[in-house]
Scaffold this active site. Structure first.
Site, PDB file in Angstrom:
ATOM      1  N   GLU A   1     -12.001  50.299  21.642  1.00 24.31           N
ATOM      2  CA  GLU A   1     -12.378  51.431  22.415  1.00 24.31           C
ATOM      3  C   GLU A   1     -13.864  52.176  21.881  1.00 24.31           C
ATOM      4  O   GLU A   1     -14.485  52.385  22.660  1.00 24.31           O
ATOM      5  CB  GLU A   1     -11.295  52.486  22.388  1.00 24.31           C
ATOM      6  CG  GLU A   1     -11.484  53.821  22.953  1.00 24.31           C
ATOM      7  CD  GLU A   1     -10.412  55.210  22.716  1.00 24.31           C
ATOM      8  OE1 GLU A   1      -9.306  54.612  22.376  1.00 24.31           O
ATOM      9  OE2 GLU A   1     -10.708  56.229  23.268  1.00 24.31           O
TER      10      GLU A   1
ATOM     11  N   GLU B   1      -3.391  66.051  23.730  1.00 22.66           N
ATOM     12  CA  GLU B   1      -4.225  65.443  24.861  1.00 22.66           C
ATOM     13  C   GLU B   1      -3.604  66.102  26.316  1.00 22.66           C
ATOM     14  O   GLU B   1      -3.635  65.288  27.243  1.00 22.66           O
ATOM     15  CB  GLU B   1      -4.513  64.125  24.636  1.00 22.66           C
ATOM     16  CG  GLU B   1      -5.369  64.047  23.333  1.00 22.66           C
ATOM     17  CD  GLU B   1      -6.045  62.638  23.175  1.00 22.66           C
ATOM     18  OE1 GLU B   1      -5.211  61.644  23.839  1.00 22.66           O
ATOM     19  OE2 GLU B   1      -6.777  62.508  22.570  1.00 22.66           O
TER      20      GLU B   1
ATOM     21  N   ASP C   1      -9.606  59.512  15.257  1.00 24.63           N
ATOM     22  CA  ASP C   1      -9.148  58.444  16.497  1.00 24.63           C
ATOM     23  C   ASP C   1      -9.822  57.404  16.398  1.00 24.63           C
ATOM     24  O   ASP C   1     -10.870  57.166  17.089  1.00 24.63           O
ATOM     25  CB  ASP C   1      -9.523  59.212  17.735  1.00 24.63           C
ATOM     26  CG  ASP C   1      -8.890  58.801  18.950  1.00 24.63           C
ATOM     27  OD1 ASP C   1      -8.196  57.890  18.719  1.00 24.63           O
ATOM     28  OD2 ASP C   1      -9.093  59.264  20.135  1.00 24.63           O
TER      29      ASP C   1
HETATM   30  C1  GCU Z   1      -7.463  58.206  22.303  1.00 26.39           C
HETATM   31  C2  GCU Z   1      -7.858  57.480  23.756  1.00 26.39           C
HETATM   32  C3  GCU Z   1      -6.875  57.837  24.753  1.00 26.39           C
HETATM   33  C4  GCU Z   1      -5.545  57.824  24.088  1.00 26.39           C
HETATM   34  C5  GCU Z   1      -5.351  58.596  22.929  1.00 26.39           C
HETATM   35  C6  GCU Z   1      -4.220  58.338  22.154  1.00 26.39           C
HETATM   36  O1  GCU Z   1      -7.858  59.707  22.498  1.00 26.39           O
HETATM   37  O2  GCU Z   1      -9.229  57.613  23.890  1.00 26.39           O
HETATM   38  O3  GCU Z   1      -7.186  57.149  25.710  1.00 26.39           O
HETATM   39  O4  GCU Z   1      -4.575  58.096  24.954  1.00 26.39           O
HETATM   40  O5  GCU Z   1      -6.367  58.210  21.961  1.00 26.39           O
HETATM   41  O6  GCU Z   1      -4.005  57.522  21.266  1.00 26.39           O
HETATM   42  O7  GCU Z   1      -3.035  58.748  22.571  1.00 26.39           O
END
Ligand code: GCU
Length: 850
Positions: free
Chosen positions: A418, A311, A390
């Site tokens: 979340e 990410e 996730d």
């Molecule tokens: C999800 C979440 C993110 C977080 C990521 C992670 O994608 O939305 O905010 O950083 O998980 O666990 O690294």
């Protein structure tokens, strides 16, 4: 969330009698939830067996943690039983509580036989010596003793008999940590309960009282580590070690060890090096120096958490290196100090090609980590999310747990909600977590449930355990929703002993949080246990994932947002069918990552469970599930069922009036009312979307045909004008009605309802910022006013911001005129959708069909 009770007829006398009667039995002081499950409420009556409780206490150990155990016992007994214990310096010649490590007790208490305890285990027992009763709280080590003290206090709070508290327990796994995703500026990523208890404005907060209180709460349920900052780590974290050591000081009396998340490019960003290549000696030396510096300031530092190559985070792949290279370099620096690396398995490419039918985000972790099995250092733990995507409403267990047999692993569970209603919906997650922990991966065709893998039993691993992403904040009650703390409590209970039942967790938590009134305990327990399936019913059932707005705040409904982007949370819905084909034969091959027995179970439509069907298979809408019902009708029905069930939670909660202090009762009721309304938004949006996608009508004709609704388009409008809503399915006909460029607008409906009592709900949109005001009038007489001042996560009319204002028990007659008057504020144009007028059960007077 605004909800008002407007009663024309109220059995005041009945309520008075019932409330006073209950009040007589239970003290109902206002409570703000700040004490969590450690309220130590005075017991009434005090169990008879407590009369024999000793009034002296002696602590044989001299550590800080042991001092906490002693002071906690004194505090708890004083508060709950009304007795102040006398502190002794030696074992007295009279009845006494004796606290110590098993070693110390063996030395001090003749006849004491120490039970066999694992690391951080405890034993609570009674011993008679020379006619005196000694109540012994022993720990394998000081932490264990502290856990034993809290075990006793929890027993007292639940009014357990003294005998029932005698026990020997050792934790299932050494790693029982929480992660906090706190940012240095004081915000919390995916935090829903206020700002950080650790940071503000780029520094460690000066007042760390809450950090100490948090550590006490965590210790009371056996949590021994806390990672204080976001996994998307700010490299500046490593320049703040002095400040961070103050947080470690606040944790230390409670045996909670501090850890930090680190950015893998820190050597470059804050270290001034020209590289962060883990294969580079300068980089390794830089990390070693940082780690040494950390341990100089925080001698009990627990270790580092790493999110890399995921990410947008930097990582070793930039230099052609692997997670092993990055993790082992850090592990080498930590090893001499006894620290560990938790390297996250959440590594995937979020620029996947939607047009590639073989592309699959669910495959990523296994594809990357399985080939590295056996190469990680022994103080590295791969921290793996429970599922391959996730934290969705339901996922299969990640196959990576069976794919790393020569590597330490920990399961990462998400306590912060979340994708699960963001602490505005009640969703008790231990029920979900149990399905993961108990799931048998059948590695090597033998029993290898997830809990045994992370506990180290299945593959004989020395390290491993449980990590919960907690994200408590500065909100007085820690997690915003009064019932959300049950998730933090439940996570810890499962990390300590994954065999604990969800029912035990729910009822223990309820007793500790609200009291021991049996009706209260059974009702709250029932609400908690039913809440996850209910949430699943009105969001994403059948393995569709949550179906929330994944490119936005992950809150309201937005099924289309899953599709046609690089994130890979696809459900591949088209006109004919829905679901991801993950079979080996025709799909992405993900199922082939499981050991053979599990792969066979998911591959066959006969044995694949309905609740994960669309995670594993793409099927036509007309496909019949094991129930015999078609897939599409099941989607429709489950959403109606879920919304009805959410309304049922409100009814159950209302039976608790007078049994819970008014502050927490009302706060929870307001949230449950909001949830019931939002469940309707969810139901309507998801069902509409699938009806349009499939072209197949609901066989009960419910979708967009609610006889109780009058849409804004059907009302007489003065100033209100339509605007398109995105996504379209989150408002009637894809339109909201807004009041633009005017100080006020009205929408009027001429009613022709049979005389009777009705609930009137106005569906409107409440943006995060701004506070439009509304008035509801009946025959030009105001019957309700409200302000759209909730902080829902959105600045536009959609499924995140759609909410309702409800007036209950309104007396209507044919010919009544109902008017909504909206006053915009800032950029919030007092948006509305519809009004829903529902007869109260038994409320309609006379002939409903004149
Ligand atoms: C999800 C979440 C993110 C977080 C990521 C992670 O994608 O939305 O905010 O950083 O998980 O666990 O690294």
């Amino acid at each position: 969330m605004a909800d008002r009770i407007y009663r024309c007829h109220n059995s005041f006398l009945l309520r008075f009698i019932c409330v006073s009667f209950i009040c007589g039995a239970i003290p109902l002081n206002a409570e703000d939830g700040s004490e969590g499950w450690l309220r130590y409420a005075p017991l009434s009556p005090v169990p008879v067996s407590y009369a024999r409780m000793p009034v002296s206490i002696v602590q044989l150990d001299s550590s800080k943690v042991s001092a906490s155990a002693e002071s906690e016992i004194i505090r708890g007994i004083r508060s709950m039983v009304g007795r102040t214990l006398r502190v002794e310096t030696n074992v007295p010649d009279r009845d006494a509580w004796v606290l110590g490590t098993t070693e110390e007790l063996r030395g001090a208490m003749p006849g004491y036989r120490a039970p066999k305890l694992g690391h951080e285990g405890f034993s609570v027992s009674a011993l008679q010596v020379r006619g005196h009763h000694y109540w012994l709280i022993a720990g394998a080590d000081p932490r264990g003793m502290l856990y034993g003290a809290f075990h006793v206090l929890s027993g007292i709070a639940r009014g357990e008999s003294i005998r029932a508290m005698e026990d020997s327990e050792s934790p299932a796994a050494p790693v029982r940590w929480v992660n906090q995703w706190d940012n240095l500026n004081g915000t919390i990523e995916r935090g829903y309960a206020g700002r950080s208890i650790f940071f503000e404005n780029g520094s460690v907060r000066s007042d760390l009282t809450r950090a100490g209180e948090y550590a006490r709460l965590l210790a009371s349920v056996g949590i021994n580590g806390c990672t204080i900052n976001n996994v998307n780590a700010d490299p500046r974290m490593l320049t703040m070690i002095r400040g961070v050591s103050r947080i470690a000081d606040a944790f230390r009396p409670w045996g909670v060890r501090l850890s930090m998340s680190v950015a893998s490019n820190s050597p470059q960003v804050v270290g001034g090096l020209d590289t962060f290549d883990p294969g580079n000696e300068k980089v390794a030396a830089w990390w070693k120096a940082r780690v040494d510096e950390i341990y100089a300031a925080i001698p009990d530092f627990a270790g580092l958490v790493v999110k890399a190559d995921s990410e947008g985070q930097p990582g070793p792949s930039q230099y052609g290196r692997t997670p092993v290279d990055a993790a082992n370099m850090l592990a080498t620096a930590l090893k001499p100090h006894g620290g560990v690396v938790l390297y996250r398995g959440f590594v995937y490419n979020h620029h996947l090609d939607w047009n590639d039918l073989k592309a699959d985000r669910a495959r990523a972790a296994y594809d990357i980590f399985h080939p590295l099995d056996g190469q990680f250092a022994d103080n590295v733990i791969v921290q793996i999310k429970n599922g391959p995507i996730d934290f969705q409403v339901r996922e299969p267990v990640s196959p990576l747990f069976a794919g790393l047999q020569k590597t330490n692993t920990a399961v990462e569970l998400q306590v912060t909600q979340e994708y699960m209603g963001q602490q505005r919906h009640v969703v008790f997650l231990p029920v979900q977590w149990k399905t993961y922990l108990d799931f048998d991966l059948r590695a090597e065709n033998r029993s290898t449930p997830l809990k045994d893998i992370v506990d180290g039993k299945s593959f004989r691993r020395p390290l491993g355990g449980y990590v919960g992403v907690a994200n408590v904040g500065l909100d007085t009650n820690w997690m915003a929703h009064p019932l959300a703390m049950a998730n933090l409590y439940g996570f810890a209970r499962l990390a300590w002993n994954p065999d604990t039942t969800a029912e035990t967790i729910a009822s223990d938590w309820t007793r500790l949080t609200f009291g021991n009134d049996e009706k209260l305990v059974s009702t709250v327990t029932r609400v908690l246990l039913s809440s996850w399936p209910i949430y699943e019913h009105y969001t994403g059932p059948l393995g569709l994932q949550t179906l929330t707005n994944i490119t936005g705040p992950h809150f309201g409904p937005a099924p289309q947002s899953q599709e046609n982007n690089g994130w890979g949370q696809w459900i591949r819905a088209d006109h004919d069918g829905v679901g991801m084909d993950r079979t080996v034969a025709t799909g992405t091959g993900f199922i082939g990552q499981y050991p053979p027995e599990v792969a066979a179970m998911y591959t066959s439509l006969e044995t694949c469970p309905d609740n994960l069907l669309l995670f594993m298979h793409h099927e036509p809408y007309t496909y019949r599930l094991h129930t015999g019902k078609t897939l599409i009708q099941t989607i429709y029905d489950l959403h109606y069922q879920g919304a009805d069930e959410a309304a049922g939670i409100v009814r159950q909660w209302k039976t608790l009036a007078g049994r819970i202090d008014p502050e927490r009762y009302e706060k929870t009721l307001g949230l449950l009312e909001y949830q019931a309304g939002h469940a309707i938004v969810w139901r309507d949006a998801v069902d509409r979307w699938f009806a349009k996608m499939s072209g197949i009508a609901d066989d009960q004709g419910r979708i967009d045909h609610d006889p109780n609704r009058i849409t804004a388009a059907e009302m007489q409008l003065d100033g209100y004008t339509p605007v398109d809503v995105t996504p379209w399915e989150t408002a009637t006909d894809g339109k909201a009605y807004i009041c633009k460029d005017r100080a006020a607008c009205t929408a009027t409906a001429h009613l022709n309802r049979p005389a009777g009592l009705y609930d009137i709900a106005v569906e409107y949109f409440d943006y995060r910022q701004a506070a439009s005001t509304f008035q509801l009038s009946l025959n030009q007489k105001a019957i309700g006013t409200w302000t759209a001042d909730n902080t829902l996560p959105g600045q536009a009319p959609n499924g995140d911001t759609s909410t309702r204002y409800t007036l209950r028990g309104v007396a209507l007659r044919p010919g009544d005129v109902l008017t909504i008057e909206g006053h915009p504020d800032g950029n919030e144009p007092a948006p509305i959708d519809y009004v829903e007028i529902t007869p109260e059960a038994g409320g309609v007077v006379g002939n409903p069909h004149p």
